[in-house]
Design an enzyme around this catalytic site. Structure first.
Site, PDB file in Angstrom:
ATOM      1  N   SER A 143      -7.030  -1.616  -7.826  1.00 55.23           N
ATOM      2  CA  SER A 143      -6.482  -0.337  -7.359  1.00 55.23           C
ATOM      3  C   SER A 143      -5.218  -0.049  -8.157  1.00 55.23           C
ATOM      4  O   SER A 143      -4.644  -0.967  -8.768  1.00 55.23           O
ATOM      5  CB  SER A 143      -6.126  -0.477  -5.870  1.00 55.23           C
ATOM      6  OG  SER A 143      -5.370   0.618  -5.419  1.00 55.23           O
ATOM      7  N   TYR A 156      -2.114  -4.932   1.268  1.00 52.54           N
ATOM      8  CA  TYR A 156      -3.207  -4.360   0.454  1.00 52.54           C
ATOM      9  C   TYR A 156      -2.883  -4.546  -1.028  1.00 52.54           C
ATOM     10  O   TYR A 156      -3.725  -4.998  -1.814  1.00 52.54           O
ATOM     11  CB  TYR A 156      -3.365  -2.877   0.797  1.00 52.54           C
ATOM     12  CG  TYR A 156      -4.471  -2.179   0.021  1.00 52.54           C
ATOM     13  CD1 TYR A 156      -5.810  -2.413   0.319  1.00 52.54           C
ATOM     14  CD2 TYR A 156      -4.172  -1.281  -1.011  1.00 52.54           C
ATOM     15  CE1 TYR A 156      -6.822  -1.772  -0.387  1.00 52.54           C
ATOM     16  CE2 TYR A 156      -5.180  -0.641  -1.723  1.00 52.54           C
ATOM     17  CZ  TYR A 156      -6.502  -0.886  -1.402  1.00 52.54           C
ATOM     18  OH  TYR A 156      -7.508  -0.261  -2.114  1.00 52.54           O
TER      19      TYR A 156
HETATM   20  N1  LIG Z   1     -10.964   5.284  -2.482  1.00 53.78           N
HETATM   21  C1  LIG Z   1      -9.852   4.983  -3.091  1.00 53.78           C
HETATM   22  O1  LIG Z   1      -8.932   5.798  -3.187  1.00 53.78           O
HETATM   23  C2  LIG Z   1      -9.669   3.613  -3.691  1.00 53.78           C
HETATM   24  C3  LIG Z   1      -8.588   3.427  -4.549  1.00 53.78           C
HETATM   25  C4  LIG Z   1      -8.400   2.155  -5.102  1.00 53.78           C
HETATM   26  C5  LIG Z   1      -9.258   1.134  -4.794  1.00 53.78           C
HETATM   27  N2  LIG Z   1     -10.286   1.346  -3.933  1.00 53.78           N
HETATM   28  C6  LIG Z   1     -11.163   0.210  -3.623  1.00 53.78           C
HETATM   29  O2  LIG Z   1     -12.493   0.600  -3.792  1.00 53.78           O
HETATM   30  C7  LIG Z   1     -13.331  -0.246  -3.024  1.00 53.78           C
HETATM   31  C8  LIG Z   1     -14.368   0.597  -2.289  1.00 53.78           C
HETATM   32  O3  LIG Z   1     -13.707   1.379  -1.310  1.00 53.78           O
HETATM   33  P1  LIG Z   1     -14.079   2.905  -1.020  1.00 53.78           P
HETATM   34  O4  LIG Z   1     -12.922   3.709  -1.459  1.00 53.78           O
HETATM   35  O5  LIG Z   1     -15.420   3.215  -1.507  1.00 53.78           O
HETATM   36  O6  LIG Z   1     -14.019   2.910   0.588  1.00 53.78           O
HETATM   37  P2  LIG Z   1     -15.178   3.018   1.688  1.00 53.78           P
HETATM   38  O7  LIG Z   1     -15.905   4.302   1.574  1.00 53.78           O
HETATM   39  O8  LIG Z   1     -14.486   2.710   2.976  1.00 53.78           O
HETATM   40  O9  LIG Z   1     -16.149   1.851   1.294  1.00 53.78           O
HETATM   41  C9  LIG Z   1     -15.812   0.503   1.533  1.00 53.78           C
HETATM   42  C10 LIG Z   1     -17.082  -0.297   1.453  1.00 53.78           C
HETATM   43  O10 LIG Z   1     -16.746  -1.672   1.695  1.00 53.78           O
HETATM   44  C11 LIG Z   1     -17.644  -2.162   2.645  1.00 53.78           C
HETATM   45  N3  LIG Z   1     -17.065  -3.254   3.416  1.00 53.78           N
HETATM   46  C12 LIG Z   1     -15.941  -3.272   4.166  1.00 53.78           C
HETATM   47  N4  LIG Z   1     -15.793  -4.471   4.745  1.00 53.78           N
HETATM   48  C13 LIG Z   1     -16.857  -5.221   4.347  1.00 53.78           C
HETATM   49  C14 LIG Z   1     -17.285  -6.532   4.606  1.00 53.78           C
HETATM   50  N5  LIG Z   1     -16.594  -7.360   5.408  1.00 53.78           N
HETATM   51  N6  LIG Z   1     -18.435  -6.975   4.039  1.00 53.78           N
HETATM   52  C15 LIG Z   1     -19.151  -6.156   3.246  1.00 53.78           C
HETATM   53  N7  LIG Z   1     -18.797  -4.905   2.955  1.00 53.78           N
HETATM   54  C16 LIG Z   1     -17.654  -4.445   3.512  1.00 53.78           C
HETATM   55  C17 LIG Z   1     -18.032  -0.994   3.511  1.00 53.78           C
HETATM   56  O11 LIG Z   1     -19.325  -1.206   4.059  1.00 53.78           O
HETATM   57  P3  LIG Z   1     -19.644  -1.654   5.569  1.00 53.78           P
HETATM   58  O12 LIG Z   1     -18.570  -1.082   6.443  1.00 53.78           O
HETATM   59  O13 LIG Z   1     -21.002  -1.076   5.806  1.00 53.78           O
HETATM   60  O14 LIG Z   1     -19.655  -3.149   5.519  1.00 53.78           O
HETATM   61  C18 LIG Z   1     -18.108   0.122   2.488  1.00 53.78           C
HETATM   62  O15 LIG Z   1     -19.378   0.148   1.889  1.00 53.78           O
HETATM   63  C19 LIG Z   1     -12.410  -1.050  -2.132  1.00 53.78           C
HETATM   64  O16 LIG Z   1     -12.241  -2.335  -2.668  1.00 53.78           O
HETATM   65  C20 LIG Z   1     -11.110  -0.280  -2.194  1.00 53.78           C
HETATM   66  O17 LIG Z   1      -9.985  -1.088  -1.939  1.00 53.78           O
HETATM   67  C21 LIG Z   1     -10.512   2.563  -3.390  1.00 53.78           C
END
Ligand SMILES: NC(=O)c1ccc[n+]([C@@H]2O[C@H](COP(=O)([O-])OP(=O)(O)OC[C@H]3O[C@@H](n4cnc5c(N)ncnc54)[C@H](OP(=O)(O)O)[C@@H]3O)[C@@H](O)[C@H]2O)c1
Length: 247
Positions: A143, A156
């Site tokens: 991130s 985080y």
């Molecule tokens: N969106 C942003 O602005 C942003 C920025 C920087 C980094 N990121 C990173 O990108 C990654 C994806 O996040 P996102 O933005 O796509 O958010 P999201 O829409 O909330 O997706 C998160 C995903 O992680 C899964 N997850 C959460 N806990 C889990 C567990 N214990 N086991 C397996 N899967 C789990 C969720 O699936 P289930 O709930 O179905 O398990 C969901 O598919 C994360 O690592 C986040 O930190 C996001």
């Protein structure tokens, strides 16, 4: 641009929403075989059906990345179904932000278990296969918070800094096995991630920060770029933000 994606076997954790879901669609459209892992079984099953309905190959396996056995089974399922694993995308993550003084210790544990240990379990599950194949590619999701720290998201940011540190160590160690290692560090991207912040004042700050969020396809394009490079090119770091993002 699609060079190197067709027929690759690609495991994606956190594939039920947001970045993982968008990436599964983008890679499947380019002919990859996709293995979807997340806890919400209904979501990944319907995504797998959608990808198959569009002519792709996809399987879904309920996976909690905080459980190392479940991550091992996810990767084993990929190898059983398709004979190998080419790319492991360690994407699952949570972001319950709050100032440290509020002592949301259960949330600290959760972030360490999912964002850091989940990535380690993904490495543990896929590395033996990739070593044997003498080929493979890890894509670990950090991130902007893996580069910068700010008030309210110290834990985080700590997990995301750790993802970058262990990815760099991995990169150096897997040279003999011809394995590539990419860290992708997104800025604010429109997903369900802000929903994991429960403290009302912090949630409001996060909501405001996400007003400028760009679509999840931005991340998928970065993944496509990294995978589609020729095998002798190892894209190690991608950091991107919305053009309007200051932080
Ligand atoms: N969106 C942003 O602005 C942003 C920025 C920087 C980094 N990121 C990173 O990108 C990654 C994806 O996040 P996102 O933005 O796509 O958010 P999201 O829409 O909330 O997706 C998160 C995903 O992680 C899964 N997850 C959460 N806990 C889990 C567990 N214990 N086991 C397996 N899967 C789990 C969720 O699936 P289930 O709930 O179905 O398990 C969901 O598919 C994360 O690592 C986040 O930190 C996001």
């Amino acid at each position: 641009m699609t060079h190197g994606i067709k027929d690759k076997v690609i495991v994606i954790t956190g594939a039920s929403s947001g970045l993982g879901e968008a990436t599964a669609r983008a890679l499947s459209a380019q002919g990859a075989h996709i293995v979807l892992g997340a806890r919400r079984q209904d979501r990944i099953q319907s995504l797998a059906a959608e990808l198959a309905g569009s002519g792709g190959k996809a399987i879904a396996m309920t996976t909690d990345v905080a459980d190392r056995e479940q991550v091992r089974k996810l990767v084993d399922a990929a190898v059983q179904a398709y004979g190998r694993i080419d790319v492991m995308i360690n994407n699952a993550g949570v972001m319950p932000q709050a100032p440290l003084e509020r002592l949301r210790i259960d949330e600290w544990d959760r972030m360490i278990d999912v964002n850091l240990k989940g990535v380690l379990y993904g490495i543990a599950a896929a590395l033996p296969y990739m070593k044997q194949q003498k080929a493979g590619h890890f894509i670990n999701v950090s991130s902007v918070a893996g580069h910068k720290v700010g008030p309210g998201f110290a834990v985080y940011a700590a997990t995301k800094h750790a993802v970058r540190a262990l990815s760099e160590g991995l990169r150096q160690e897997v040279k003999p096995y011809n394995i590539r290692t990419t860290v992708i560090s997104p800025g604010v991207v429109a997903t369900e991630l802000p929903g994991s912040t429960t403290e009302p004042d912090t949630a409001e700050r996060v909501r405001k920060a996400y007003e400028i969020a760009i679509p999840a396809d931005s991340f998928a394009r970065a993944v496509v770029f990294a995978i589609s490079q020729p095998d002798d090119m190892d894209v190690n770091e991608i950091l991107f933000r919305p053009t309007r993002q200051e932080y």
